[in-house]
Scaffold this active site. Structure first.
Site, PDB file in Angstrom:
ATOM      1  CG  LEU A 139      56.274  54.463  84.195  1.00 21.71           C
ATOM      2  CD1 LEU A 139      55.488  55.432  83.324  1.00 21.71           C
ATOM      3  CD2 LEU A 139      55.787  54.542  85.637  1.00 21.71           C
ATOM      4  CG  ASP A 140      54.169  47.616  85.624  1.00 19.70           C
ATOM      5  OD1 ASP A 140      55.340  47.341  85.919  1.00 19.70           O
ATOM      6  OD2 ASP A 140      53.215  47.502  86.405  1.00 19.70           O
ATOM      7  CD  GLU A 141      54.299  45.431  77.003  1.00 23.89           C
ATOM      8  OE1 GLU A 141      54.008  45.330  75.796  1.00 23.89           O
ATOM      9  OE2 GLU A 141      54.629  44.443  77.708  1.00 23.89           O
ATOM     10  CB  THR A 143      51.932  51.834  83.761  1.00 22.59           C
ATOM     11  OG1 THR A 143      51.390  50.757  84.527  1.00 22.59           O
ATOM     12  CG2 THR A 143      51.751  53.137  84.543  1.00 22.59           C
ATOM     13  NE  ARG A 244      49.217  45.792  87.190  1.00 22.68           N
ATOM     14  CZ  ARG A 244      49.891  45.064  86.291  1.00 22.68           C
ATOM     15  NH1 ARG A 244      51.169  45.327  86.038  1.00 22.68           N
ATOM     16  NH2 ARG A 244      49.290  44.070  85.671  1.00 22.68           N
TER      17      ARG A 244
END
Length: 315
Positions: A139-141, A143, A244
């Site tokens: 996961l993105d930082e 998120t 996104r």
């Protein structure tokens, strides 16, 4: 031997597999990859039939017991750190963690500490387990939400194949500006790096196939013209920043998104309330490779997203 190896994968040879090679039986019965077989066959007890070491092309008879043992590994390159973890599920094969926003999954250049990996490695060390950190997805930082981590090479292989085949359920909750064009729909638009800004992704005809399914859970519309939506999303592909980028493409950028958001046109109160992109990996479903049962977990909204939802309800 128990300290050197994980618990073995055991197969009793059925009548229909009599006369076949060990490799073929393991591929058919357990879906073991050739890469994994090539690793285990190098160790003394890695591949045995009736507890006798064999080559992968050895022929078996009905009733033979095949054992596949993987050597225990650990992530010596990851510094163990005492970091609080929200563990949703754990057994000897699999770990499911609810990652907070602001945390990177795996150490990268310039971020060697404070990651999910640092905390998980310390957690296993405290439990006396020798395990290598193998995330199935990331996961993105900024998120939050559920991350699956395999504890053996076989489990990692099996879950990675489920992910690639679209057999793993990954549902996200997002809060976006505006209202998507349909109550439920599909964004099927290719994504690739932005040639001018390589750290960004854009929808482009030359990009990689990318498909996101969405469903509007609730719309928030005020007399002032402000509008926002709570959206549930399902990824059919796993491109970087896919949700996104796709939401921005349909005119509904995520609230709090510093890279793909509306910039100065955002609502300051909403932006400051969430402090990061309003995206949460809410539900994760998979078939447990060892238990052979379907399992699913859901992570509640973190406090900042619950607060944002409350603000939107007042529009």
């Amino acid at each position: 031997m128990n300290e050197q190896y994980y618990a073995p994968l055991v197969v009793k040879v059925a009548a229909e597999d009599a006369g076949k090679e060990v490799r073929k039986v393991l591929e058919r019965r357990l879906g073991v990859s050739r890469k994994l077989l090539s690793q285990v066959k190098l160790t003394e007890h890695g591949l045995t039939v009736n507890e006798q070491r064999v080559y992968t092309n050895a022929k078996v008879a009905a009733g033979d017991i095949i054992r596949l043992r993987m050597e225990r590994e650990q992530s010596d390159d990851i510094l163990p750190q005492p970091i609080p973890l929200d563990i949703v599920y754990e057994d000897e094969y699999l770990l499911i963690v609810n990652k907070p926003a602001g945390m990177i999954v795996h150490p990268t250049h310039g971020h060697y500490t404070g990651t999910l990996a640092n905390g998980v490695v310390r957690h296993w060390l405290d439990k006396g387990e020798k395990v290598r950190f193998r995330p199935i997805h990331r996961l993105d930082e900024e998120t939050s939400g559920l991350v699956a981590i395999a504890k053996t090479g076989y489990v990692h292989q099996q879950l990675s194949e489920q992910l690639q085949a679209g057999e793993m359920t990954k549902l996200y909750r997002a809060y976006v500006y505006g209202v998507p064009p349909e109550q439920s729909g599909v964004v099927d638009e290719p994504i690739d790096r932005d040639k001018e800004q390589p750290h960004l992704r854009v929808v482009t005809p030359e990009g990689y196939p990318s498909l996101t399914r969405y469903e509007v859970m609730r719309s928030y519309k005020g007399d002032s013209g402000l509008a926002a939506s709570s959206v549930r999303l399902k990824l059919e592909t796993g491109r970087t920043h896919q949700i996104r980028v796709h939401m921005k493409h349909v005119g509904c950028p995520l609230i709090g998104d510093k890279l793909y958001g509306p910039g100065e046109n955002g609502v300051a109160e909403w932006e400051s309330a969430v402090g990061r992109q309003a995206l949460h990996a809410e539900t994760l479903g998979l078939t447990h490779p060892m238990l052979r049962v379907r399992m699913e977990w859901t992570a509640a909204l973190p406090a900042e997203l619950a607060h944002l939802e409350q603000l939107l309800s007042q529009v």
